[in-house]
Design an enzyme around this catalytic site. Structure first.
Site, PDB file in Angstrom:
ATOM      1  N   PRO A   1       0.818  -1.222   0.000  1.00  0.00           N
ATOM      2  CA  PRO A   1       0.000   0.000   0.000  1.00  0.00           C
ATOM      3  C   PRO A   1       0.852   1.273   0.000  1.00  0.00           C
ATOM      4  CG  PRO A   1      -0.789  -1.536   1.675  1.00  0.00           C
ATOM      5  CD  PRO A   1       0.504  -2.086   1.147  1.00  0.00           C
TER       6      PRO A   1
ATOM      7  N   GLU B   1       0.798  -7.368   8.250  1.00  0.00           N
ATOM      8  CA  GLU B   1       1.025  -5.918   8.378  1.00  0.00           C
ATOM      9  C   GLU B   1       2.069  -5.441   7.380  1.00  0.00           C
ATOM     10  OE1 GLU B   1      -1.230  -4.475  10.513  1.00  0.00           O
ATOM     11  OE2 GLU B   1      -1.742  -6.601  10.408  1.00  0.00           O
TER      12      GLU B   1
ATOM     13  N   ASP C   1      -3.820   3.666 -30.093  1.00  0.00           N
ATOM     14  CA  ASP C   1      -3.066   3.872 -28.870  1.00  0.00           C
ATOM     15  C   ASP C   1      -3.072   5.337 -28.460  1.00  0.00           C
ATOM     16  OD1 ASP C   1      -2.466   1.391 -28.106  1.00  0.00           O
ATOM     17  OD2 ASP C   1      -0.375   1.414 -28.691  1.00  0.00           O
TER      18      ASP C   1
ATOM     19  N   ARG D   1      -0.941  -7.990 -21.636  1.00  0.00           N
ATOM     20  CA  ARG D   1      -1.728  -7.602 -22.818  1.00  0.00           C
ATOM     21  C   ARG D   1      -1.004  -6.565 -23.681  1.00  0.00           C
ATOM     22  NH1 ARG D   1      -4.503  -3.248 -22.736  1.00  0.00           N
ATOM     23  NH2 ARG D   1      -6.239  -4.010 -23.981  1.00  0.00           N
TER      24      ARG D   1
END
Ligand code: 9D3
Length: 252
Positions: free
Chosen positions: A87, A114, A167, A152
């Protein structure tokens, strides 16, 4: 490309990597994905991968030895990015996926509990990535997200070649509406313009729809999207009052 993933839940990866684009890319030999169980690299007889934190505070922390052993033995003499899913990492964006797709080899470490012992971050990991500001149970789903977004992009993975135009147009804006048959469903009709056969007018309508949807839902994207002078005019007419980036893309 080769991707090595380190986790204490290798079984989570089986179905997602055995379907759709990733399955086909693996079958075509475009990517070699290997999932490693960190537990297999634990030295003690209980194969311990976590322990209580120094200083107290509760919860568990992933031990450094099994992670170092796993990564170092799989990596061998190669040098490659070693990415920790956490995170606290930098936010995963399409630009990050595009950069990672250029690598010959990637290693992804999935944290749990944690977090991991700080020495893993300091002396093993080269990059830390988060996939967004919400709390998940571990780095496994983020690792799958990264693999999907990267694979991908590998040449040949989609089964059709993305045009350079597609694109450049697709980047930075939301897509507009899509329709297929039937032309009328429960009284709701497909916009007439899409059935007109006027390719230039269809392209213009789609671009306007894309701009409108981006203005309504993600106006933050408009500040950095590559937009032509005409598109900027349309956006002002649609009521957008925010900034545009300096550089312009002039050719449509
Ligand atoms: C209970 C501890 N949390 C305090 C709010 C911190 C925390 C540690 C570990 C929260 C989540 C996790 C597990 N998540 C990940 O390892 C993770 C993650 C995520 O939760 N969100 C977005 N991207 C990522 S990448 C790895």
């Amino acid at each position: 490309m080769r991707i090595d993933i380190f986790t204490i839940f290798p079984e989570m990866f089986v179905s997602p990597f055995d379907a759709s684009i990733i399955k086909r890319a693996r079958a075509r030999g475009l990517v070699d994905i290997r999932v490693h169980n960190i537990r297999d690299y634990a030295a003690d007889k209980h194969q311990t991968t976590d322990d209580t934190p120094y200083g107290g505070g509760g919860g568990m922390v992933m031990k450094p030895e099994p992670i170092f052993r796993a990564v170092e033995s799989v990596r061998g003499e190669d040098e490659c990015p070693v990415i920790l899913l956490t995170p606290q990492g930098r936010l995963f964006k399409q630009a990050v996926a595009e950069a990672l797709a250029q690598e010959e080899r990637l290693m992804l470490i999935c944290g749990r509990y944690e977090g991991v012992d700080e020495r893993v971050r300091q002396y093993l990991v080269t990059d830390e990535i988060s996939i967004g500001d919400y709390v998940l149970s571990g780095g496994e789903l983020p690792a799958m997200v990264i693999v999907d977004a990267v694979v991908r992009l590998l040449p040949g993975a989609l089964g059709y070649e993305r045009s350079a135009a597609e694109d450049s147009h697709a980047t930075g804006l939301l897509e507009g509406p899509h329709y297929t048959r039937p032309v009328e469903f429960r009284g709701w009709r497909v916009p007439e313009i899409l059935r007109s056969g006027h390719h230039a007018r269809v392209a213009e309508w789609r671009r306007q729809q894309s701009l409108l949807r981006t203005l309504e839902r993600r106006p933050d994207l408009l500040a950095t999207a590559p937009l032509t002078p005409q598109e900027r005019i349309w956006l002002r007419e649609m009521g957008y009052e925010g900034p545009f980036e300096q550089a312009t893309t002039n050719d449509e």
